[in-house]
Design an enzyme around this catalytic site. Sequence first.
Site, mmCIF file in Angstrom:
data_model
loop_
_atom_site.group_PDB
_atom_site.id
_atom_site.type_symbol
_atom_site.label_atom_id
_atom_site.label_comp_id
_atom_site.label_asym_id
_atom_site.label_seq_id
_atom_site.Cartn_x
_atom_site.Cartn_y
_atom_site.Cartn_z
ATOM 1 N N THR A 467 -53.491 -69.919 11.075
ATOM 2 C CA THR A 467 -54.897 -70.301 11.171
ATOM 3 C C THR A 467 -55.235 -70.793 12.568
ATOM 4 O OG1 THR A 467 -54.936 -70.902 8.823
ATOM 5 C CG2 THR A 467 -56.711 -71.740 10.191
ATOM 6 N N CYS A 648 -51.684 -52.546 -1.646
ATOM 7 C CA CYS A 648 -51.577 -51.116 -1.934
ATOM 8 C C CYS A 648 -51.780 -50.286 -0.678
ATOM 9 C CB CYS A 648 -52.579 -50.714 -3.007
ATOM 10 S SG CYS A 648 -54.305 -51.119 -2.598
#
Length: 673
Positions: A467, A648
Site C-alpha cells: 500500500t 482465472c
Amino acid sequence: MFRLLLISSKSTSLRKPNSTSSFTVSNSHTNLCDSTSSTLFRQSSSHISSNPSASPTNHFNFIYPTKTPNGYSFSCRLGRSFSSFSSQIGFGKVFSSGYRLNYENFRSCEENGCGFLRFQGFLGGLRSFASESDRESMEYDVVIVGAGPAGLSAAIRLKQLCREKGVDLSVCVVEKGAEVGAHILSGNVFEPRALDELLPQWKQEEAPISVPVSSDKFLFLTKNRAISLPCPFDNKGNYVISLSQLVRWMGMKAEELGVEIYPGFAASEILYDANDKVIGIATNDMGVAKDGSKKENYQRGVELKGRMMLLSEGCRGSLSEKIMKKYKLREKEHTQHQTYALGIKEVWEIEEGKHKPGAVLHTLGWPLDQKTYGGSFLYHLKDRQIAIGIVVTLNYRNPFLNPYEEFQKLKHHPAIIPLLEGGSVLEYGARTLNEGGYQSIPYPVFPGGAIIGCSAGFLNVPKIKGTHTAMKSGMLAAEATFGVLHEGSKMETYWDALQKSWIWEELYRARNYRPAFEYGLIPGLAMSALEHYILKGRLPFTLKHGKPDHEATKVAKLCSPIQYPKPDGVLSFDVPTSLHRSNTNHEHDQPAHLCLRDPKIPELVNFPDYAAPESRYCPARVYEYIPDEKNQLKLQINAQNCLHCKACDIKDPKQNIEWTVPEGGGGPGYSVM
C-alpha cells in the site's frame, strides 16, 4: 427500487444505496438475486464536450462522502450548476436504469429539505429512456482509472500542487465499485510512510488508522504444532487497518480538494487518437442483455477524455495489461514476467477476552505443501475484530490444490481454533496480488499517461506490504503529470523519479526473496534468512522468477488428488456461505464478463489434462462442470458470483479466460476489508 438521499437544503445529493445480495444453489448453477437499485450517471455540465479544444474547468464537485459506522459512503453532490446541467444534457440521462426524473419535482423537494424519497412516489416523474446516440464525452485535464490507494494519492497530490502553484487542473477518478472502497481488499498492516508525506496531518484529521501494532509473531506450522521462529518483520510504527475504510477516507480528502470521483462506472475501453496516443477511456454500456440485445433501460457508455491518463486498476488491471502489451512496456526495460498470489480473507468478530488490539501473527508451512509458497496472517483490529487469511502463490504445481479449501483447513489448526471459537464471520473476500517485485516492474510510461500502483506491481514481498509503495508511485506520477501539463516537461520524469525514490531502494533490497522459494520452502527460508540478516539485500546477483504461473501447473496424471474435509459450518464454510458474506452482486441479465477465447479448450484440454483446475482455483465457484443433455460435462460460467479477484485471468493453463469489466457497480461490496 432506488432511494434518493437529500442530505440538506444546502446541497442536494443522490446516493446509490449499498446493495447486498442473497443467492441460491441449484443442481445446475449458482444464481445471485438481482439488485434493482439504479446506478447514478454522474456528469457535469462543465465537462460535456461541446468544444473539444476548450480547456476544462471545475465549477463544482460531485462526490460527497458521508460518515457511516463502517467508514465513508459516497454521495453525488449536484451544486448550483444543476439547472444548466440538466437543461443541457437532459436529466433523463442521469439514471443508467433508464428513467428520467422530473426536475421540477426534484427541485421542489430540494427546497423543502426532504430526506429519503421512495421510488414509488416519483413514478409520475420518471419515464423510460433508451439512447441510440453516440456516447457523451466529458473532458478533464487528468483522468485516473481506479479509486484505490495509488489513484487517490495521485489525485490528492495533483490538487495539492494546483493549490501550491495557483493552477486549476480538473481531475476525475472513475471507479468500477458501487462506492469507493467496495472492491478494496488487503491484509493490512499499514506502513504510514507515504501517507506521512501526502497528508502529514492524517492523525488530526481522523483517518481510520488507530490500532498500532502491539506484538509481532512468526510461526512455522505443521499439522498439529506451531513452532516459533525469529520474526523478520519490523512492524514498529505500523498500524492494523481496514484498507477499504482508509480509501473511503482518502476519497473524502480528494473531494475536499476538488477531485471528482465517479463510483459505479467501469472503464472498459481505451481511447486513442490518430497517432496512437491514449486520450481517454470509455465506460461500458449499461442495460445490455446476455444475448447482446439492448434492454428497455439501455444506456450508452460515456467517454472520459483527459490530457493525461493514469491507470490505477490494482493487480492485473485489464486496461493496464492491454497497454503493456500494445506498447511493449515490459520489453522496453527487459523486465521479467509478473508472478502472482491469491489472497483469501475473512473478518471475524471474536470474544472480548481473546481480543488483543494490534497483535500481528504470520505463519508459513501447513496447510500448504513444501513445494507451494505461501502463508497465513492473523491481525487484531479494533472493536473485537480480527482479519484472518491465507496467501497462496499462483505458480503452484498441483492442479488439485484448492486455495479456498486450504484456507478452511487453516482455521482448524490447534493454534487458531481457540481464538475463533465463539466468534462469527463478518465479511469474506479474495484478491490477487503482485509478487514479481523489482524484477517485474514494467516501464510505466506510455503515450498519454502512466501506470501506477499495483497495476505496475510495487509489492514488497518480505514485508507483505504494497500500500505504501503504491501510494508513493501515485504521488510521483502526479508530480510528473503536473510537470507535463503546467511546465511542459515529459512524463518520462515519472520513471526517473521512481528509480531515485525509496520505492526502488526498498524493492531492490527485497528482490531475491520471492524467487528463492522456487527451490522449495526450506531452501527459500535459508536464502531469505541469509539475505535478511547477513547480506541485507546486497547479494551480487539477482535471481530470476520461474515459469509464468499458468505454465507452472502440471498435468493431473503427474499429481495426487487432494481430499479436503467437509466444512463444519462453525469454523469452515462452503463457498456459497462465504460468497454471501462478500456482498457480491451483479446484474444477472448482462453479457458475461468472463470470456473464453476458445470455447472448446475447457472440454478438450482443461478437464481431461488438468482435471478442471478452474473449478478449484476460483474462490467464488464461478466455474463449474455440469452434465449437458447428453450427460457430457460442460463448463458453466457463473459470472454473477465473481469477486473480481482475477485468479482465472492469471492461472488458466492455456490463458483462455479473459477477464473484462462487468456493468459498473457490480462485484463485491466490502466495508471492513
